[in-house]
Design an enzyme around this catalytic site. Structure first.
Site, PDB file in Angstrom:
ATOM      1  N   LYS A 170       0.838  -1.198   0.000  1.00 14.65           N
ATOM      2  CA  LYS A 170       0.000   0.000   0.000  1.00 14.65           C
ATOM      3  C   LYS A 170       0.875   1.251   0.000  1.00 14.65           C
ATOM      4  O   LYS A 170       1.960   1.273   0.576  1.00 14.65           O
ATOM      5  CB  LYS A 170      -0.919  -0.007   1.227  1.00 14.65           C
ATOM      6  CG  LYS A 170      -2.000  -1.071   1.104  1.00 14.65           C
ATOM      7  CD  LYS A 170      -3.000  -1.010   2.228  1.00 14.65           C
ATOM      8  CE  LYS A 170      -3.825   0.222   2.270  1.00 14.65           C
ATOM      9  NZ  LYS A 170      -5.018   0.252   1.423  1.00 14.65           N
ATOM     10  N   THR A 194       2.244 -15.253   3.771  1.00 20.32           N
ATOM     11  CA  THR A 194       3.399 -14.745   4.498  1.00 20.32           C
ATOM     12  C   THR A 194       3.800 -13.411   3.881  1.00 20.32           C
ATOM     13  O   THR A 194       3.926 -13.293   2.665  1.00 20.32           O
ATOM     14  CB  THR A 194       4.572 -15.746   4.449  1.00 20.32           C
ATOM     15  OG1 THR A 194       4.171 -16.941   5.115  1.00 20.32           O
ATOM     16  CG2 THR A 194       5.807 -15.183   5.134  1.00 20.32           C
ATOM     17  N   GLU A 253       6.476 -10.041   3.905  1.00 24.05           N
ATOM     18  CA  GLU A 253       7.805  -9.575   4.296  1.00 24.05           C
ATOM     19  C   GLU A 253       7.795  -8.059   4.253  1.00 24.05           C
ATOM     20  O   GLU A 253       7.396  -7.461   3.254  1.00 24.05           O
ATOM     21  CB  GLU A 253       8.882 -10.105   3.354  1.00 24.05           C
ATOM     22  CG  GLU A 253      10.287  -9.766   3.817  1.00 24.05           C
ATOM     23  CD  GLU A 253      11.046  -8.881   2.853  1.00 24.05           C
ATOM     24  OE1 GLU A 253      11.794  -8.007   3.334  1.00 24.05           O
ATOM     25  OE2 GLU A 253      10.897  -9.026   1.639  1.00 24.05           O
ATOM     26  N   TYR A 311      -0.796 -25.399  -8.261  1.00 24.41           N
ATOM     27  CA  TYR A 311       0.063 -25.490  -7.068  1.00 24.41           C
ATOM     28  C   TYR A 311      -0.312 -26.720  -6.246  1.00 24.41           C
ATOM     29  O   TYR A 311       0.540 -27.455  -5.774  1.00 24.41           O
ATOM     30  CB  TYR A 311      -0.082 -24.215  -6.242  1.00 24.41           C
ATOM     31  CG  TYR A 311       0.972 -24.066  -5.176  1.00 24.41           C
ATOM     32  CD1 TYR A 311       2.240 -23.595  -5.488  1.00 24.41           C
ATOM     33  CD2 TYR A 311       0.701 -24.398  -3.860  1.00 24.41           C
ATOM     34  CE1 TYR A 311       3.220 -23.459  -4.518  1.00 24.41           C
ATOM     35  CE2 TYR A 311       1.667 -24.259  -2.877  1.00 24.41           C
ATOM     36  CZ  TYR A 311       2.931 -23.792  -3.218  1.00 24.41           C
ATOM     37  OH  TYR A 311       3.889 -23.665  -2.251  1.00 24.41           O
TER      38      TYR A 311
END
Length: 188
Positions: A111, A135, A137, A170
């Protein structure tokens, strides 16, 4: 290929449980205070950060190696605000749990509120049929400590629908991060 709209995101959240918990609008205020917004936007979904963090530290003089990850490289922290040391980073996870459709790939971008403070939010694409908590970072590129606010918006997920369904998703290939729940460290 098409980028999916707010109407599609709402339909998929309601009918397919694509995002849980889900916010159909934009939330910009909580408890009478302005917050970094989260929820459905015109062509994306603004995700929130949970209160679980792994803050990287050099206290034990370890080397960050994705093939041989040393858990002494970070400190666990839980709370409503995480302070990231200068020129350092932290891992966190989303509050939201995602179930990505087989014909969709997502891209996630930080953002502007955080970008303008020198904080980079990095998230890899969510692949077709991936599911779990994302997850996150957070890289603090500044020479000053930086705050990350839990339970508020941190990045936007953009959903891209393919013209043709993929041959192998996946899930089909047994991806190592399938169904992740907490802040997930590198796996080989």
């Amino acid at each position: 290929m098409t980028i999916k709209s707010d109407k599609w995101i709402r339909r998929m959240a309601a009918g397919q449980r694509m995002i849980e918990p889900f916010e159909p609008g934009q939330v910009k205020e909580a408890n009478g205070q302005r917050i970094v917004s989260y929820g459905t936007s015109s062509y994306g979904y603004d995700i929130r950060c949970s209160e679980e963090f792994k803050i990287f530290t050099n206290i034990n003089s370890t080397i960050v190696d994705p093939k041989v990850f040393d858990e002494k490289s970070f400190v666990d922290f839980k709370g409503p605000v995480c302070i990231i040391p200068p020129n350092s980073f932290a891992l966190a996870r989303t509050i939201e749990y995602f179930r990505i459709p087989r014909n969709v790939l997502t891209i996630c971008l930080g953002k502007s509120t955080y970008a303008r403070c020198g904080i980079i939010v990095n998230v890899t694409p969510l692949e077709p049929e991936w599911e779990g908590h994302v997850t996150l970072e957070f890289s603090n590129t500044t020479p000053l400590p930086a705050r990350i606010y839990a339970n508020e918006g941190v990045a936007q997920v953009i959903f891209i629908e393919a013209d043709e369904v993929c041959e192998t998703s996946y899930r089909d290939r047994g991806g190592k991060y399938q169904g992740q729940k907490g802040v997930t460290l590198p796996r080989i």
